[in-house]
Design an enzyme around this catalytic site. Sequence first.
Site, PDB file in Angstrom:
ATOM      1  CG  ASN A   1      59.712   3.899  38.054  1.00  0.00           C
ATOM      2  OD1 ASN A   1      59.931   4.988  37.573  1.00  0.00           O
ATOM      3  ND2 ASN A   1      58.266   5.200  39.211  1.00  0.00           N
ATOM      4  CG  HIS A   2      55.417   5.294  36.303  1.00  0.00           C
ATOM      5  ND1 HIS A   2      54.655   5.157  36.985  1.00  0.00           N
ATOM      6  CD2 HIS A   2      56.310   6.795  36.849  1.00  0.00           C
ATOM      7  CE1 HIS A   2      54.668   5.120  37.994  1.00  0.00           C
ATOM      8  NE2 HIS A   2      55.485   6.464  38.046  1.00  0.00           N
TER       9      HIS A   2
ATOM     10  CG  HIS B   1      64.034   6.305  35.586  1.00  0.00           C
ATOM     11  ND1 HIS B   1      63.852   6.904  35.074  1.00  0.00           N
ATOM     12  CD2 HIS B   1      62.915   5.528  36.230  1.00  0.00           C
ATOM     13  CE1 HIS B   1      62.235   7.243  34.987  1.00  0.00           C
ATOM     14  NE2 HIS B   1      62.613   6.900  36.346  1.00  0.00           N
TER      15      HIS B   1
ATOM     16  CG  HIS C   1      60.305  14.289  36.581  1.00  0.00           C
ATOM     17  ND1 HIS C   1      59.078  14.478  36.346  1.00  0.00           N
ATOM     18  CD2 HIS C   1      60.808  13.390  36.113  1.00  0.00           C
ATOM     19  CE1 HIS C   1      58.102  13.132  35.942  1.00  0.00           C
ATOM     20  NE2 HIS C   1      59.148  12.550  35.356  1.00  0.00           N
TER      21      HIS C   1
HETATM   22 FE   FE2 Z   1      60.461   7.118  37.256  1.00  0.00          FE
END
Ligand code: FE2
Length: 260
Positions: free
Chosen positions: A67-68, A149, A176
């Site tokens: 998403n980044h 993701h 994470h």
């Molecule tokens: Fe992410």
Amino acid sequence: MKILFLGDVVAKCGREAVIRNIKSLKNEYGADFVIVNAENAAHGKGITASIYSRLTAAGADVITLGNHAFSKKEIINQIDLCENLVRPANLEPTHIGQAYVVRECFGKKIAVASIMCEAFMCPVSRNPVDAMRKLLEEIRADLIIVDLHGESTGEKMTFTRYFKNELTAVIGTHTHVQTADERLIDGCAFISDVGMCGAYDSILGRDADEVMSHYIDKKLTRYTPACGPALICGCLIETDDTTNRAVSITRIQKRPNNAG
Ligand code: FE2
């Protein structure tokens, strides 16, 4: 075929640890091919072309995002120069970069694709199942590895069960936090989340004191990346060279010396 997948590289600490250790990890696990999710590699958000170059020079064959993907604006103009960089197929804007790459390794064509989940994530241009179906119409490869993701373990499991016969592996990223649910689902290797490569003494790779003062005292936070010895998380996927199906998935977690 043995494929090493390293989870979300977070900021300088994670980036330098991966660059320093990628060759020794490859040797230790006998990996033929290396995939690295580096969507948080540039100061905790996004990637730059120079970081992409350093990771590939260190031994990564394909770099995936999330998403980044476009948080560092300079990557938008440089992305076509990064031939083994993969952005999520269903992340807006969809016209920038590529949603999968196919690389040859020991006579096998390995496709690496990226898909964004829907639950608890930013809006996607297309739901994950339709986005994957669309990619499958195009991809011609012996092995297909998907970086899925997202936040939701259930969504990732559901997606994998749906595509288990068409995909070699579905590796979850984004949270994470490494999950202990690695398994084979009828020849498709799966883990809900592979975990991160970033500062061990942190909250998800961010400065713990800053995140705590935001949580407890409602102070503004910049979510500054944490520094210090790194945790390295990943997994090893092994496939059968005759059937091209996954035969094992092994979780990898390297904590710093003297870690708590
Ligand atoms: Fe992410």
